[in-house]
Design an enzyme around this catalytic site. Sequence first.
Site, PDB file in Angstrom:
ATOM      1  CD  GLU A  96      -3.065  -1.133   2.122  1.00 47.70           C
ATOM      2  OE1 GLU A  96      -4.445  -1.152   1.953  1.00 47.70           O
ATOM      3  OE2 GLU A  96      -2.740  -0.412   3.017  1.00 47.70           O
ATOM      4  CB  CYS A 123       0.996  -1.616  13.982  1.00 46.87           C
ATOM      5  SG  CYS A 123       1.961  -0.937  11.699  1.00 46.87           S
ATOM      6  CB  SER A 218       8.824   4.034  15.376  1.00 49.64           C
ATOM      7  OG  SER A 218       7.405   4.426  14.356  1.00 49.64           O
ATOM      8  CG  LEU A 219      10.435   6.458  21.429  1.00 49.98           C
ATOM      9  CD1 LEU A 219      11.298   6.427  21.664  1.00 49.98           C
ATOM     10  CD2 LEU A 219      11.026   8.871  22.277  1.00 49.98           C
ATOM     11  CB  CYS A 337       0.184   6.111  11.707  1.00 47.87           C
ATOM     12  SG  CYS A 337       1.287   7.850  10.426  1.00 47.87           S
TER      13      CYS A 337
END
Length: 350
Positions: A96, A123, A218-219, A337
């Site tokens: 995507e 995610c 990405s934390l 996201c």
Amino acid sequence: MERTHHLPDIRTLSPKELSQVVSELGQPAFRAKQLNEWLFEKNVCSFEEMTNLPKAFREQLAEHFFFAVPTEVVKQVSKDGSRKYLLQFPDGVAVETVGMPSRNRLAVCISTQAGCNMGCAFCATGLAGLTRSLTAQEMVDQVVHVSRDLGERVTSVVFMGQGEPFANFNETVRALRMLNSEHGLNIGARHLTVSTCGIIPNIRAFADLPEQFTLAVSLHSAIQSTRNQLMPGVKKYTLVRLHEALQLYTEKTGRRPTYEFAMIEGINDTNPEMNALCDFCEGTLCHVNLIQLNDIPDSPFKPSPMKKVEELQRRLQMRGVETTIRNSRGSDIDAACGQLKQRKINVHLS
């Protein structure tokens, strides 16, 4: 057309190899320069579009080579104008890509892998695991596809779609260079951003690149136990070592890394979590992007209320940390996201 899959993609040839092809097909040497321009500056996707080449020569090329460009399987248009594409490569693997137009600008979010091995708990992409990594050309093809569909020049690219770019480091860097090249799409290095979960050896390698590419991390938590729960794939790269690697990065490059922090109700929006994030960032060169977690069906995680997001922004700013609350684009079409998971894929692909 089935035979094309056994032919090489002409765009994988070097300029030297293209010159060789031109001479083997009995064409004058200047044709190689024309071919190069069509392939890498104008980014055409077929031989028919190469209008200044003789028809017979184009037919010869089509017999020996093809373009492994992706096919658009599904396109969804969000009410905010962003578009999400499901693009399928000739081997059947699909990814995507999201195009986000705004006044005179066009940002594209591309995938670097089909699926992902990181297994981040919040995610959707990671739920199915990794199918395969993409080539640099396949990454660039996503950008070209969006540019053609919207009829606009792409002004920035974020490597934040499916996959962990630093688990596919060499191809990611090649794609960055192709996008940045003045003979390619000519996008400024600072407008090319790569987002990693925090794979430390490749953060160090990224710091050594001569170009001014932008780094995002990405934390999602500055407390180790919470981060392990949310991001099991990077457990071995501890926050202490990540902090050191990012300090090294800013010293070497003078650039400001961005930290992505998706706020999840009751998980990373508590008082200790907010304090830990402020401590992690204070006194360092960085920019924090706060995002309300995007809803994923059947997920136990829920977005933090906006007042919590605003409170964290205030706290960070009081400690002198640059902070933005980011609006998610395309959440109504699952393009935001953490939502990329090819929901439509089973319906359309055999």
